[in-house]
Motif scaffolding. Structure first.
Motif, PDB file in Angstrom:
ATOM      1  N   UNK A   1      17.708  19.892  -1.507  1.00 62.61           N
ATOM      2  CA  UNK A   1      19.028  19.364  -2.138  1.00 62.61           C
ATOM      3  C   UNK A   1      17.979  18.004  -3.520  1.00 62.61           C
ATOM      4  N   UNK A   2      19.705  17.545  -4.017  1.00 63.75           N
ATOM      5  CA  UNK A   2      19.391  17.632  -5.210  1.00 63.75           C
ATOM      6  C   UNK A   2      18.500  16.205  -5.528  1.00 63.75           C
ATOM      7  N   UNK A   3      17.804  15.280  -6.361  1.00 66.49           N
ATOM      8  CA  UNK A   3      17.361  13.989  -6.669  1.00 66.49           C
ATOM      9  C   UNK A   3      18.153  12.939  -6.294  1.00 66.49           C
ATOM     10  N   UNK A   4      18.029  11.732  -5.420  1.00 69.16           N
ATOM     11  CA  UNK A   4      19.465  11.499  -5.563  1.00 69.16           C
ATOM     12  C   UNK A   4      19.539  10.695  -6.680  1.00 69.16           C
ATOM     13  N   UNK A   5      20.853  10.351  -7.185  1.00 72.29           N
ATOM     14  CA  UNK A   5      21.138   9.576  -8.350  1.00 72.29           C
ATOM     15  C   UNK A   5      20.365   8.037  -8.303  1.00 72.29           C
ATOM     16  N   UNK A   6      20.171   6.540  -9.422  1.00 66.98           N
ATOM     17  CA  UNK A   6      19.567   5.915  -8.877  1.00 66.98           C
ATOM     18  C   UNK A   6      19.957   5.021  -8.190  1.00 66.98           C
ATOM     19  N   UNK A   7      19.376   4.100  -7.769  1.00 66.59           N
ATOM     20  CA  UNK A   7      20.776   3.154  -6.739  1.00 66.59           C
ATOM     21  C   UNK A   7      21.516   3.517  -5.373  1.00 66.59           C
ATOM     22  N   UNK A   8      20.782   4.692  -4.961  1.00 64.27           N
ATOM     23  CA  UNK A   8      21.850   5.117  -4.281  1.00 64.27           C
ATOM     24  C   UNK A   8      20.526   5.348  -2.327  1.00 64.27           C
ATOM     25  N   UNK A   9      21.378   4.877  -1.827  1.00 64.78           N
ATOM     26  CA  UNK A   9      20.271   4.974  -0.410  1.00 64.78           C
ATOM     27  C   UNK A   9      20.026   5.668   0.115  1.00 64.78           C
ATOM     28  N   UNK A  10      18.382   5.927  -0.069  1.00 68.69           N
ATOM     29  CA  UNK A  10      17.811   7.641   0.018  1.00 68.69           C
ATOM     30  C   UNK A  10      16.962   7.814   1.782  1.00 68.69           C
ATOM     31  N   UNK A  11      15.879   6.610   1.675  1.00 65.98           N
ATOM     32  CA  UNK A  11      15.456   6.498   2.865  1.00 65.98           C
ATOM     33  C   UNK A  11      15.257   5.325   3.930  1.00 65.98           C
ATOM     34  N   UNK A  12      14.920   5.419   5.194  1.00 62.58           N
ATOM     35  CA  UNK A  12      14.800   3.909   5.913  1.00 62.58           C
ATOM     36  C   UNK A  12      14.001   4.255   6.608  1.00 62.58           C
ATOM     37  N   UNK A  13      12.807   2.878   6.322  1.00 64.48           N
ATOM     38  CA  UNK A  13      11.287   2.924   7.488  1.00 64.48           C
ATOM     39  C   UNK A  13      10.992   1.692   8.378  1.00 64.48           C
ATOM     40  N   UNK A  14      10.337   1.861   9.307  1.00 70.83           N
ATOM     41  CA  UNK A  14      10.088   0.074   9.931  1.00 70.83           C
ATOM     42  C   UNK A  14       8.985   0.359  10.993  1.00 70.83           C
ATOM     43  N   UNK A  15       8.511  -0.864  11.018  1.00 69.51           N
ATOM     44  CA  UNK A  15       6.408  -1.341  11.211  1.00 69.51           C
ATOM     45  C   UNK A  15       6.840  -1.898  12.313  1.00 69.51           C
ATOM     46  N   UNK A  16       6.368  -0.725  13.393  1.00 72.05           N
ATOM     47  CA  UNK A  16       6.600  -1.520  14.819  1.00 72.05           C
ATOM     48  C   UNK A  16       4.896  -1.538  15.761  1.00 72.05           C
ATOM     49  N   UNK A  17       4.583  -2.240  16.201  1.00 76.39           N
ATOM     50  CA  UNK A  17       3.549  -3.076  16.465  1.00 76.39           C
ATOM     51  C   UNK A  17       3.657  -1.806  18.217  1.00 76.39           C
ATOM     52  N   UNK A  71      13.034  -1.082   7.016  1.00 78.39           N
ATOM     53  CA  UNK A  71      13.426  -1.501   5.191  1.00 78.39           C
ATOM     54  C   UNK A  71      14.520  -0.007   4.114  1.00 78.39           C
ATOM     55  N   UNK A  72      15.366  -0.731   3.773  1.00 82.49           N
ATOM     56  CA  UNK A  72      16.045   0.791   3.127  1.00 82.49           C
ATOM     57  C   UNK A  72      15.635   1.303   1.501  1.00 82.49           C
TER      58      UNK A  72
END
Length: 265
Positions: A1-17, A71-72
């Motif tokens: 897949x191509x690199x996402x355009x600037x400003x596009x939501x591209x990943x999400x992660x979260x911290x969990x104990x 976190x987006x």
């Protein structure tokens, strides 16, 4: 897949104990499977839906234990340059751009109203491999008590154009890239408890919103709002057992007419 355009939501992660607890919860609710943890990257663990990368979970770093939250990340061709724009627009860089192996470069920032988000300059990891479908990223909203600050900040940092929803009952704005909607901005009302900070609300796609809510509640999550059917889909807001807020949406179940929008200069 191509690199996402600037400003596009591209990943999400979260911290969990409780990393195993998070894996069990999201596995049950969204059907995610998980890869091997990466000790060299703080046990960062990628989540998959149908074998496609959709998110990641990670334990907090020592001394940073606190409220779990999603976190987006917004795409950037140059994380260092974006960090400069963030400061110029009145935001705060919480974590300076840091290269993560050959995967890419990340930074963590906060808008003037307190919304935390990430910046991702892709290397070998270009972001979401699945969108909108069950288990994949579907949408996100800047959930803020200070919409005026968000409205000035995000288009100053990223090349967004904006449209305001024509609705006297809700203050909602859509941010577009190339004429396509990529991010929402919702004003948090007084009905939301004061202790809930402004945040980035991440939506994941589901095939059946009601069934997913039932799975979430059974697994120890809390239903905050919904399910409710809108012209965009049937959605619900949830909080997982470790306190991270997120939403789910079935984009195929719709009701009513799409609202009219007004371009914002």
């Amino acid at each position: 897949m191509a690199v996402q355009p600037e400003g596009m939501p591209c990943w999400a992660d979260a911290t969990f104990p409780d990393l195993e607890g998070a894996k069990q919860f999201y596995g049950k609710v969204l059907g995610w499977t998980f890869g091997e943890s990466s000790p060299e990257y703080g046990n960062y663990t990628q989540a998959y839906s149908d074998g496609k990368a959709v998110a990641a979970v990670v334990p907090p770093m020592p001394g940073q234990e606190g409220h779990s939250q999603w976190c987006l990340y917004l795409a950037s061709p140059d994380a260092a340059a974006t960090a400069g724009k963030i400061r110029e627009a009145g935001g705060t860089v919480l974590m300076e751009p840091m290269q993560v192996g050959d995967f890419g470069t990340m930074a963590i920032a906060q808008d003037p109203g307190g919304v935390v988000f990430g910046v991702w300059q892709a290397g070998s990891h270009e972001g979401f491999e699945k969108r909108t479908e069950h288990g994949g990223y579907a949408w996100a909203e800047i959930f803020t008590r200070e919409p005026g600050k968000a409205d000035g900040f995000f288009p100053a940092v990223f090349p967004y154009s904006a449209q305001q929803m024509n609705d006297d009952n809700v203050d909602y704005r859509v941010l577009n890239l190339g004429g396509e909607p990529v991010l929402g901005r919702m004003e948090m009302t007084a009905e939301i408890p004061a202790e809930v900070p402004s945040y980035m609300n991440v939506f994941f796609g589901v095939d059946d919103c009601d069934a997913a809510v039932a799975r979430a509640v059974e697994a120890g999550g809390k239903l905050v709002f919904g399910p409710m059917t809108m012209p965009f889909g049937r959605f619900a807001a949830l909080v997982d057992p470790q306190g991270a807020a997120f939403s789910i949406i079935d984009g195929d179940t719709v009701e009513g007419e799409l609202p009219t929008m007004t371009d914002v200069a």
